[in-house]
Design a protein around this motif. Sequence first.
Motif, PDB file in Angstrom:
ATOM      1  N   GLY A 174      -7.536  -1.825   0.158  1.00  0.00           N
ATOM      2  CA  GLY A 174      -8.090  -2.659  -0.903  1.00  0.00           C
ATOM      3  C   GLY A 174      -8.234  -1.917  -2.228  1.00  0.00           C
ATOM      4  O   GLY A 174      -8.910  -2.380  -3.135  1.00  0.00           O
ATOM      5  N   LEU A 175      -7.607  -0.743  -2.368  1.00  0.00           N
ATOM      6  CA  LEU A 175      -7.663   0.009  -3.621  1.00  0.00           C
ATOM      7  C   LEU A 175      -6.966  -0.770  -4.728  1.00  0.00           C
ATOM      8  O   LEU A 175      -6.103  -1.606  -4.453  1.00  0.00           O
ATOM      9  N   GLY A 193       3.484   1.097   1.569  1.00  0.00           N
ATOM     10  CA  GLY A 193       2.787   0.572   0.397  1.00  0.00           C
ATOM     11  C   GLY A 193       2.016  -0.694   0.732  1.00  0.00           C
ATOM     12  O   GLY A 193       0.855  -0.866   0.345  1.00  0.00           O
ATOM     13  N   PHE A 194       2.674  -1.550   1.500  1.00  0.00           N
ATOM     14  CA  PHE A 194       2.055  -2.830   1.862  1.00  0.00           C
ATOM     15  C   PHE A 194       0.790  -2.608   2.690  1.00  0.00           C
ATOM     16  O   PHE A 194      -0.277  -3.138   2.370  1.00  0.00           O
ATOM     17  N   ILE A 228      -0.970   7.190  -5.919  1.00  0.00           N
ATOM     18  CA  ILE A 228      -0.674   7.613  -4.544  1.00  0.00           C
ATOM     19  C   ILE A 228       0.833   7.543  -4.297  1.00  0.00           C
ATOM     20  O   ILE A 228       1.427   8.468  -3.731  1.00  0.00           O
ATOM     21  N   GLY A 229       1.455   6.459  -4.761  1.00  0.00           N
ATOM     22  CA  GLY A 229       2.898   6.302  -4.587  1.00  0.00           C
ATOM     23  C   GLY A 229       3.674   7.432  -5.246  1.00  0.00           C
ATOM     24  O   GLY A 229       4.599   7.990  -4.667  1.00  0.00           O
ATOM     25  N   LEU A 289      -1.026   0.100   3.134  1.00  0.00           N
ATOM     26  CA  LEU A 289      -2.070   0.830   2.408  1.00  0.00           C
ATOM     27  C   LEU A 289      -2.829  -0.115   1.480  1.00  0.00           C
ATOM     28  O   LEU A 289      -4.057  -0.083   1.398  1.00  0.00           O
ATOM     29  N   ALA A 290      -2.084  -0.993   0.804  1.00  0.00           N
ATOM     30  CA  ALA A 290      -2.730  -1.924  -0.124  1.00  0.00           C
ATOM     31  C   ALA A 290      -3.627  -2.905   0.629  1.00  0.00           C
ATOM     32  O   ALA A 290      -4.750  -3.190   0.209  1.00  0.00           O
ATOM     33  N   VAL A 291      -3.146  -3.410   1.776  1.00  0.00           N
ATOM     34  CA  VAL A 291      -3.934  -4.395   2.529  1.00  0.00           C
ATOM     35  C   VAL A 291      -5.161  -3.729   3.136  1.00  0.00           C
ATOM     36  O   VAL A 291      -6.286  -4.243   3.041  1.00  0.00           O
ATOM     37  N   GLY A 350       6.021  -2.950  -1.921  1.00  0.00           N
ATOM     38  CA  GLY A 350       5.099  -3.220  -0.809  1.00  0.00           C
ATOM     39  C   GLY A 350       3.695  -3.518  -1.316  1.00  0.00           C
ATOM     40  O   GLY A 350       3.040  -4.473  -0.876  1.00  0.00           O
ATOM     41  N   LEU A 373      -3.202   2.997  -6.403  1.00  0.00           N
ATOM     42  CA  LEU A 373      -2.063   2.927  -5.480  1.00  0.00           C
ATOM     43  C   LEU A 373      -0.788   3.458  -6.133  1.00  0.00           C
ATOM     44  O   LEU A 373       0.038   4.082  -5.470  1.00  0.00           O
ATOM     45  N   LEU A 399       8.287   0.651   1.978  1.00  0.00           N
ATOM     46  CA  LEU A 399       7.777  -0.672   1.652  1.00  0.00           C
ATOM     47  C   LEU A 399       6.581  -1.015   2.532  1.00  0.00           C
ATOM     48  O   LEU A 399       5.520  -1.417   2.049  1.00  0.00           O
ATOM     49  N   LEU A 400       6.747  -0.787   3.855  1.00  0.00           N
ATOM     50  CA  LEU A 400       5.657  -1.087   4.771  1.00  0.00           C
ATOM     51  C   LEU A 400       4.444  -0.205   4.487  1.00  0.00           C
ATOM     52  O   LEU A 400       3.303  -0.666   4.548  1.00  0.00           O
ATOM     53  N   MET A 432      10.194   1.043  -3.725  1.00  0.00           N
ATOM     54  CA  MET A 432       9.932   0.234  -2.538  1.00  0.00           C
ATOM     55  C   MET A 432       8.466   0.312  -2.118  1.00  0.00           C
ATOM     56  O   MET A 432       7.882  -0.665  -1.666  1.00  0.00           O
ATOM     57  N   PHE A 433       7.862   1.497  -2.278  1.00  0.00           N
ATOM     58  CA  PHE A 433       6.424   1.631  -2.015  1.00  0.00           C
ATOM     59  C   PHE A 433       5.653   0.638  -2.890  1.00  0.00           C
ATOM     60  O   PHE A 433       4.796  -0.108  -2.421  1.00  0.00           O
TER      61      PHE A 433
END
Lengths: 280, 266
Positions: B219-220, B211-212, B228-229, B214-216, A207, B225, B208-209, A203-204
Amino acid sequence: MGQHLTDNHQKNLNQHPQLQPGDFISIFWRSGFEQASWNYERMQNLGFAFILSPAIKRLYPNKADRISAMKRHLLFFNTSPIMQSLVTGVVLNLEEQKAAGKPISTSEITSVKTAMMGPLGGIGDPVWNGTIRPVLSALAASLVLSGYGIWGPILFFVAWNGLRLSFRYQAQKLGYARGTDIINLFSSGVLKVITKASAAFGMFMVGVFIAKWVRVDFDLGRIHIFQHMAWLNAYVSALAALLLTMMCLWLIRLRVTPIWIILLLFVLGLIGYAGGVIVV
Amino acid sequence: MGIISGLVVLAVAFIVGMDGILDEWQLFQPLIACTLVGLATGNVGSGILLGATLQMITIGWMNVGAAVAPDIGLPAVVAALLVCGPAAISIKNGIAFAIPFAVIGQILNVFVRKRIVRFIHQADRAANAGNLSKMNRVHLLSLCFQGLRVLMPTLLIMLISPHYLHHLVNQVPVVVTNGIDVSIGLLAAVGFAIIMNMTIDKHLWWWLLGGFLLAVASGLNIFILTIIGLVLTIIYIWLSSRHPDSSNDSGDVNEQDDFDKELDDL
């Protein structure tokens, strides 16, 4: 248990046929063809029988025994394909004992298969198809788009099949060595932890994927009051990507099939572009 | 396109059709199928690029249990043939072509899975006769039909004049072509929603949030990412095994002991 089995085998060496190393290799190779005859009547039934057939041939030279072995493995079977090797291993253990004269009934073997296929399907699909494959293929596709060309597909192929083949091999071995004791693994909670970890990681990553790959590029500059806020574009677009994915999830939960959602998005893209709301 | 490369494309189509039902080697995933068609047609660069783009759209398409998802193999082969072959259409038009073939492939797959029931009855007869090799042949014959499921439509597309196809695509107005490009950006959402539908529950929304956001925000790139996950997941599992009571789904004390023991074994 293992020692006990080995003793038994020694005792029965002369009277009863045993599985040979070559049989295990042949069965391992065949395991990759499980779903070839996937059908709406009994799903992977013939696949399971196909995988097992070197063992049936070895263990049941007598025709009547062979017929009943073939029949019991043509009953309904369906699980997550890669997890099936564990079931194969356990069944090989049982079949070998049965061939050696142990009182194991057909319905016992069938109920072991049935007891394993549900939980393994519930783990296998989310772990392999819901996490490992999406993550590997996403990384590979990113490699391609960052200019590594052919390395993307090659690494995906090698990584996936390396994991898959070693898992299948080990699972078949473990299932055969432990036999029905493997059921303890189901209640031990290890599988629960694996599922939990894979779901969290999966799920990560989903996202991350939504942020990176669902592209809804609004051009705020076109709207007068947002003209000096172009820096917002990226964040608004990312938020829109998240909302769009949640809309798709909602539609799936409403039992709209993916194909209709795809067509809907096609129309949405065309209208959005033609109306000047979304830019390329 | 020469006869040899045409035959190789058909061989790829056949293999992709077989692996599409087996779901083992993943040769039917666009990343690999399009690359193979690209190699066969001598245009491997665009094959790989098309494959990577199509892969992002189809990433979550999967058969769960008995439900058949939109097909992946057939659209990958057909789109790659149109992009890398003599029709030489653009990658985004190739993807637009791929979508109807995902539907066609799915329909054909369901059709074949129904017809194979007949073979299953033949296998039953083979079992009644104790004929193992006949039973095995029936199984592999079914596989050939799944191969033909992708080979036949590919052959039909091959028989259409590439000049006509090229011309046809050029007739499409610019507004539609650019609109398709926008749509391609949206399409990936469907696959991710399929994955979420299978997995997500209340506390997973935070992952999910996480990951989302962190990505936004960072910008890595996706590789960092991913690491990190993985690290976060390991920490999470470590923490929840140290504090079993905080986890809702952990059972009684015995179960926890067994679980610790198994972890030690690993």
